[in-house]
Design an enzyme around this catalytic site. Structure first.
Site, PDB file in Angstrom:
ATOM      1  N   PRO A  78       0.789  -1.232   0.000  1.00 27.00           N
ATOM      2  CA  PRO A  78       0.000   0.000   0.000  1.00 27.00           C
ATOM      3  C   PRO A  78       0.826   1.290   0.000  1.00 27.00           C
ATOM      4  O   PRO A  78       0.271   2.371  -0.197  1.00 27.00           O
ATOM      5  CB  PRO A  78      -0.828  -0.114   1.287  1.00 27.00           C
ATOM      6  CG  PRO A  78      -0.106  -1.089   2.142  1.00 27.00           C
ATOM      7  CD  PRO A  78       0.586  -2.033   1.214  1.00 27.00           C
TER       8      PRO A  78
ATOM      9  N   TYR B 231       3.352   9.065  -8.318  1.00 33.82           N
ATOM     10  CA  TYR B 231       2.436   9.121  -7.170  1.00 33.82           C
ATOM     11  C   TYR B 231       1.071   9.684  -7.570  1.00 33.82           C
ATOM     12  O   TYR B 231       0.035   9.201  -7.125  1.00 33.82           O
ATOM     13  CB  TYR B 231       3.053   9.968  -6.048  1.00 33.82           C
ATOM     14  CG  TYR B 231       2.267   9.925  -4.749  1.00 33.82           C
ATOM     15  CD1 TYR B 231       2.395   8.857  -3.871  1.00 33.82           C
ATOM     16  CD2 TYR B 231       1.375  10.956  -4.414  1.00 33.82           C
ATOM     17  CE1 TYR B 231       1.669   8.803  -2.683  1.00 33.82           C
ATOM     18  CE2 TYR B 231       0.647  10.916  -3.235  1.00 33.82           C
ATOM     19  CZ  TYR B 231       0.799   9.842  -2.372  1.00 33.82           C
ATOM     20  OH  TYR B 231       0.073   9.798  -1.208  1.00 33.82           O
TER      21      TYR B 231
END
Ligand code: FAD
Ligand code: DHB
Length: 389
Positions: A294, A386
């Site tokens: 994660p 990201y």
């Protein structure tokens, strides 16, 4: 025995199954979603929180982004901390942003849309079996309330997560899997407490990784790297907040609000890719096809991009009698998936404490982080990955 017919049989009512059903319905393609758990269980799961702009756009097209765009928190940067140093990585130069919005809320929005579309998932089904997936008319058999049912389909979408049945229906001689299991997990809590900072903080500390995230201006979501055999019972709220504060730079540690936690859970970390993502009339999407640790916040985003691509391919089949997109699905999704795997595995490796880590290994991690925050090129590559390619 109950018998039903649909165009696309979808296994799993997580974000990928629900979003696929929604995208298909908007394009006039029928589907039925079969879910093993109850509605309350699915709606109660606390998981992801960071949504890429590209994912928001897909959700907008799916007609489920209204609340997300009203209540989600738009972030234009993220903090990376190591020891007493904390650096902000700014997204704005690349016009990047992410929206912080809980997966729980997104699941609710998707479920509401399925209800409004008159096609809610079929909950609490047992023993789903895939049949004839390499033929023209595949079937899903299942039981519900003790009664046997069969769902005849043109296609099956395996959206049933990592532990689901659909990936296992691909013959072992065809399916290849690639996996890395990490020797640690994340202990996560949700608490009615203002976040430590207005942006997310990813921390690399001698004692292990930590993440300070949020769900709103008054609700914190925080994670600590933990042992795989962590017993939640050993972690009082007090112990969690003390440990989090001990990993934060002193200035930020003073801002931890030690509120009672509402939820506490441990998740193991894994990198996993299955290929191919298609076998006959079965297509895999989301966590059924791949898992990322994660750290990079990519899992939910990948899942939504998978089903957007799959929905477009299925719609082309029905509306234009074209199968080239279905034929291209596996290879083209896998390319995108491997890029997210690379980023997630890299960020995990630089931020976590590994058993047996030497002082040299730690030096390398700190040099990677130093490079990341001080090189404009490294920052740009991080922001690209990201916020979503
Ligand atoms: P799932 O959500 O797992 O849904 C699968 C569904 O299938 C479930 O409802 C399950 O009950 C059902 N099912 C399983 N087997 C069967 C069966 N045999 N028959 C019928 N139904 C079945 N991702 C991000 O993008 N950003 C983040 O910030 C982020 N943070 C995370 C933090 C944590 C702690 C964790 C654990 C995950 C995080 N993720 C994040 C990952 C994200 O939560 C998952 O990638 C996402 O849930 C995948 O959605 P999915 O629909 O493919 O699978
Ligand atoms: C959250 C989870 C993540 O895995 C992450 O990288 C960032 C935020 C969250 O739950 O808020």
């Amino acid at each position: 025995m109950g018998s039903l017919r649909t165009q696309v049989g979808i296994i799993g009512a997580g974000p990928s199954g629900l979003a696929l059903a929604q995208l298909l319905q908007l394009a006039g393609v029928d589907s039925v979603v079969l879910e093993r758990r109850s509605r309350d269980y699915v709606l109660g799961r606390v998981r992801a929180g960071v949504i890429e702009q590209g994912t928001v756009e897909i959700l907008r097209r799916a007609g489920v982004a209204r609340r997300l765009e009203r209540e989600g928190l738009i972030h234009h940067g993220v903090e990376i901390a190591a020891g007493e140093r904390c650096h902000r990585i700014d997204f704005t130069a690349q016009s990047g942003s992410v929206t912080v919005y809980g997966q729980t809320e997104l699941t609710k929005d998707l479920m509401d849309a399925r209800d409004a579309g008159g096609a809610p998932p079929v909950f609490e089904v047992d023993g789903v079996v895939l049949e004839d997936i390499d033929r023209e008319r595949p079937r899903l058999r299942y039981t519900r309330g003790g009664k046997a049912n069969v769902l005849e389909c043109d296609f099956i979408a395996g959206c049933d997560g990592f532990h689901g049945v659909s990936r296992k229906a691909i013959p072992a001689a065809v399916l290849k899997t690639h996996e890395r299991v990490y020797p640690f997990g994340w202990l996560g809590v949700l608490a009615e407490a203002p976040p430590v900072s207005s942006e997310l903080i990813y921390l690399s500390h001698e004692r292990g990784f930590a993440l300070c995230s949020m769900r709103s201006a008054t609700r914190s979501r925080c994670y600590l790297q933990c042992e795989l055999d962590t017993n939640i019972g050993d972690w009082s709220d007090e112990r969690f907040w003390d440990e989090l504060a001990s990993r934060l730079p002193a200035e930020l540690a003073g801002r931890v609000v030690r509120a009672p936690t509402i939820e506490k859970s441990v998740a193991p970390l894994r990198s996993f890719v299955a290929e191919p993502l298609r076998y006959g009339r079965l297509f895999l999407a989301g966590d059924a096809a791949h898992i990322v640790p994660p750290t990079g916040a990519k899992g939910l985003n990948l899942a939504i991009r998978d089903v957007d691509q799959l929905a477009a391919a299925l719609v082309a089949h029905y509306a234009e009698r074209r199968d080239d997109l279905l034929d291209a699905y596996s290879a083209s999704a896998l390319r995108r998936i491997w890029r997210a795997e690379r980023f997630s595995a890299w960020l995990t490796s630089v931020l976590h404490r590994y058993p047996g880590r030497t002082s040299f290994d730690r030096g390398m991690q700190l040099a990677e982080l130093d490079h990341l925050v001080s090189s404009a090129v490294a920052r740009a590559a991080f922001v690209e990955a990201y916020t979503g390619f």
